[in-house]
Design an enzyme around this catalytic site. Structure first.
Site, PDB file in Angstrom:
ATOM      1  N   ASP A 175       3.080  -2.285   1.873  1.00  0.00           N
ATOM      2  CA  ASP A 175       2.273  -1.866   0.730  1.00  0.00           C
ATOM      3  C   ASP A 175       0.877  -2.490   0.778  1.00  0.00           C
ATOM      4  O   ASP A 175       0.742  -3.687   1.059  1.00  0.00           O
ATOM      5  CB  ASP A 175       3.004  -2.334  -0.546  1.00  0.00           C
ATOM      6  CG  ASP A 175       2.409  -1.770  -1.813  1.00  0.00           C
ATOM      7  OD1 ASP A 175       2.382  -0.543  -1.951  1.00  0.00           O
ATOM      8  OD2 ASP A 175       1.983  -2.562  -2.677  1.00  0.00           O
ATOM      9  N   GLU A 202      11.329 -10.128  18.004  1.00  0.00           N
ATOM     10  CA  GLU A 202      12.497 -10.979  18.265  1.00  0.00           C
ATOM     11  C   GLU A 202      13.797 -10.205  18.078  1.00  0.00           C
ATOM     12  O   GLU A 202      14.859 -10.655  18.479  1.00  0.00           O
ATOM     13  CB  GLU A 202      12.529 -12.157  17.279  1.00  0.00           C
ATOM     14  CG  GLU A 202      11.438 -13.172  17.468  1.00  0.00           C
ATOM     15  CD  GLU A 202      11.404 -14.129  16.258  1.00  0.00           C
ATOM     16  OE1 GLU A 202      12.397 -14.233  15.513  1.00  0.00           O
ATOM     17  OE2 GLU A 202      10.345 -14.742  16.062  1.00  0.00           O
TER      18      GLU A 202
HETATM   19  C1  NOJ Z   1       0.746   1.317  -3.286  1.00  0.00           C
HETATM   20  C2  NOJ Z   1       2.002   1.891  -3.847  1.00  0.00           C
HETATM   21  O1  NOJ Z   1       2.337   3.046  -3.121  1.00  0.00           O
HETATM   22  C3  NOJ Z   1       1.720   2.170  -5.293  1.00  0.00           C
HETATM   23  O2  NOJ Z   1       2.747   2.914  -5.889  1.00  0.00           O
HETATM   24  C4  NOJ Z   1       1.516   0.855  -6.001  1.00  0.00           C
HETATM   25  O3  NOJ Z   1       1.156   1.094  -7.340  1.00  0.00           O
HETATM   26  C5  NOJ Z   1       0.410   0.039  -5.335  1.00  0.00           C
HETATM   27  N1  NOJ Z   1       0.506   0.047  -3.914  1.00  0.00           N
HETATM   28  C6  NOJ Z   1       0.441  -1.392  -5.791  1.00  0.00           C
HETATM   29  O4  NOJ Z   1       1.554  -2.041  -5.244  1.00  0.00           O
END
Ligand code: NOJ
Ligand code: MG
Length: 577
Positions: free
Chosen positions: A234, A286
């Site tokens: 993310d 790993e």
């Molecule tokens: C990207 C994620 O896909 C989204 O849903 C989220 O709100 C933001 N990152 C923050 O984590």
């Protein structure tokens, strides 16, 4: 206040040749992820086993057969960790446990085991940019006060102004409002400020702190040891911030693209992020079995994105340029060519994606007039409304085009049912923090996150055993329910199944794309493996050669000249080459 979006793109050119030596690339040339079709499961909305109206792990496990029958290679699950769900689980309070609403670690193991039985790989979501404010680390940071090691895991700063009453810089949150919140110190006095690029309940971690590095290595190992095949990372472009946290009057934005800037914004795509991915690459190496890291990085241009998938970093990066491309043949040809070139230059596969949990579903997005800027949600009052018929037709054509492209494709749950966006959600049921933080200027992402319809005649259209759903489903979901499409020729579900089966049989994911000329400006035509793909985006019907052998088509072909098959507008066909 709504933040001014970052419309970033980089004017300088990027040399990636330094990382081309095959000797440096320990990523196998035949690794499963190179041509995989990966299906995004959004746990809140996939299937509910206990009737609380919220999807859960046992619900997913029970429905994995659907995905095996669909013919995908892998699933990626959005977060299921312990979380107060201020941002639908992207605010993690414990990275090593399951939120009770989704089940238990035993349920996660059962889900992984069932997936393995069915031959499905599993990627999980890793959220390393921020934790929840309910994470033990953040609670400790609040309690420990200024200058302590507990505070040093996050980005705490003194405020500006005489009494520190102004935020440390002018950054805005991606979701709207300021990116800083002031805390009260343990002695009750007004205190430091902490950075949150997203919601106030998502404090950013400080990745210059070795303890943070150690913690995430350990989290990676925790899930790798449980058998996951990799991670979707993310906000992969956000972990490192520019030294000194300089002002950035533009405000951050990650969910869009557009005009060029002169320099990268201080919160995105900083050089330091690459060191983290090199470190994680080594951790994954790993383990056996071609484990993979997938970058969610809203970075442009593609040459810049390709730096995340250099041989010693990640394995794939989501191609949002493809998702954002207008439904125009020329734009599509350009983005496909650029993607294959830039990812190919670093030895990584291109990826393709049309929908996910952050954008309006492509069935509805493509039903807006061509060239409409990407909306953040649609409701009854929105100035432009999708044309459902046009949208579904284009969505099916776009998907069939995408699934023929070399590389790896991502599907978002429900797109195989042709699900539209929920465009009539009432504001009082909206859950996306964007809506409140932007004071309603951005509707947010709830419309694509509505629980799936499995059975047209059951309560909640078969989402679970009760009537309850955490977001209301529109009536129209009844006719999209999976049970009405299974085995029905021409249904969107059967189109996806046929395309995925053929893609596998024909080896399209591993093919080499060759553009075909002579089909006209409004047609995207290419050959890959032993297949010719023709997508007609123009208004004119396009006649096929008399001997064309049709493998699969996204809509109905028509007949011209008495007996010749022809491809109507907004239709894609695969032919035996
Ligand atoms: C990207 C994620 O896909 C989204 O849903 C989220 O709100 C933001 N990152 C923050 O984590
Ligand atoms: Mg449930």
């Amino acid at each position: 206040m709504c933040p001014t979006p970052w419309r970033g793109s980089y004017p300088w050119s990027v040399t990636t040749l330094d990382s081309l030596s095959p000797a440096l690339d320990d990523r196998s040339a035949t690794a499963w992820w190179r041509d995989a079709v990966i299906y995004q499961v959004y746990p809140l909305s996939f299937a509910d086993s206990d009737g609380d109206g919220v999807g859960d792990l046992p619900g997913i496990t029970a429905r994995l057969d659907h995905l095996a029958e669909l013919g995908v290679d892998a699933i990626w699950l959005s977060p299921f960790y312990v979380s107060p769900r201020a941002d639908a689980g992207y605010d993690v309070a414990d990275y090593r446990d399951i939120d009770p609403v989704f089940g238990t670690l035993a349920d996660a193991d059962a889900m992984l085991a069932r997936a393995r039985e069915l031959g499905l790989r599993v990627l999980v979501d890793l959220v390393p940019n921020h934790t929840s404010d309910e994470h033990a680390w953040f609670r400790a940071a609040l309690g420990a006060g200024r200058g302590t090691p507990e505070r040093a895991r996050y980005i705490f700063r003194e405020g500006r102004g005489e009494d520190g009453e102004q935020p440390p810089n002018d950054w805005g949150s991606v979701f709207g409002g300021p990116a800083w919140t002031r805390v009260t110190e343990p002695d009750g006095s007004p205190g430091q400020w902490y950075l949150h690029l997203f919601d106030v309940k998502q404090p950013d971690l400080d990745w210059s702190n070795p303890e943070v590095w150690e913690e995430f290595r350990s989290v990676l190992r925790f899930w790798l040891d449980r058998g996951v095949d990799g991670f979707r990372v993310d906000v992969a472009h956000g972990l490192v911030k520019a030294p000194g946290l300089p002002d950035w009057s533009e405000g951050p934005r990650m969910l869009d693209s557009g005009v060029a800037q002169d320099a990268p914004p201080p919160m995105w795509d900083q050089e330091g992020v690459h060191e983290i991915y090199r470190d994680w690459h080594a951790v994954l190496a790993e383990y056996d079995g071609d484990r993979a890291l997938v970058a969610e990085a809203w970075v442009q241009p593609l040459a810049r994105l390709a730096r995340y998938v250099r041989p010693d970093e990640m394995h794939q990066a989501f191609n949002f340029d493809f998702l954002l491309s207008p439904w125009r043949a020329e734009d599509l040809r350009t983005v496909v060519t650029d993607s294959l070139r830039e990812m190919g230059a670093v030895g990584a596969p291109a990826t393709w994606v049309l929908s996910n949990h952050d954008v309006v579903r492509h069935t509805s997005r493509l039903g807006l007039p061509v060239g409409t800027p990407k909306p953040n949600g649609i409701n009854r009052d929105s100035a432009v409304q999708p044309d459902d018929e046009v949208g579904l037709r284009r969505a099916r054509a776009a998907t069939l085009l995408m699934l023929a492209l070399p590389g790896s494709s991502y599907l978002f749950q429900g797109e195989e049912l042709g699900l539209p966006e929920h465009v009539a959600l009432d504001n009082d049921v909206r859950q996306d923090p964007t809506f409140v933080r932007s004071e309603g200027l951005e509707l947010g992402r709830d419309g694509c996150r509505v629980p799936l319809p499995w059975d047209h005649a059951a309560p909640a259209f078969g989402f679970g055993p009760s009537e309850r759903t955490w977001l209301p489903q529109p009536e129209s979901f009844a006719r999209h329910a999976a049970d009405l499409q299974r085995g029905v020729p021409g249904s969107t579900l059967e189109l996806y199944r046929a395309a995925l089966r053929l893609r596998r049989d024909l080896g399209l994911g591993a093919g080499e794309l060759q553009w075909l000329d002579g089909y006209g400006e409004d047609v995207v035509a290419f050959r890959s493996a032993t297949t010719t793909v023709v997508a007609n985006l123009g208004a004119e019907t396009m006649a096929l050669p008399r001997d064309a052998e049709v493998l699969v088509v996204s809509g109905d072909l028509v007949t011209v000249d008495g007996d010749r098959s022809a491809v109507p507008s907004d239709t894609t066909v695969w032919l035996r080459a």
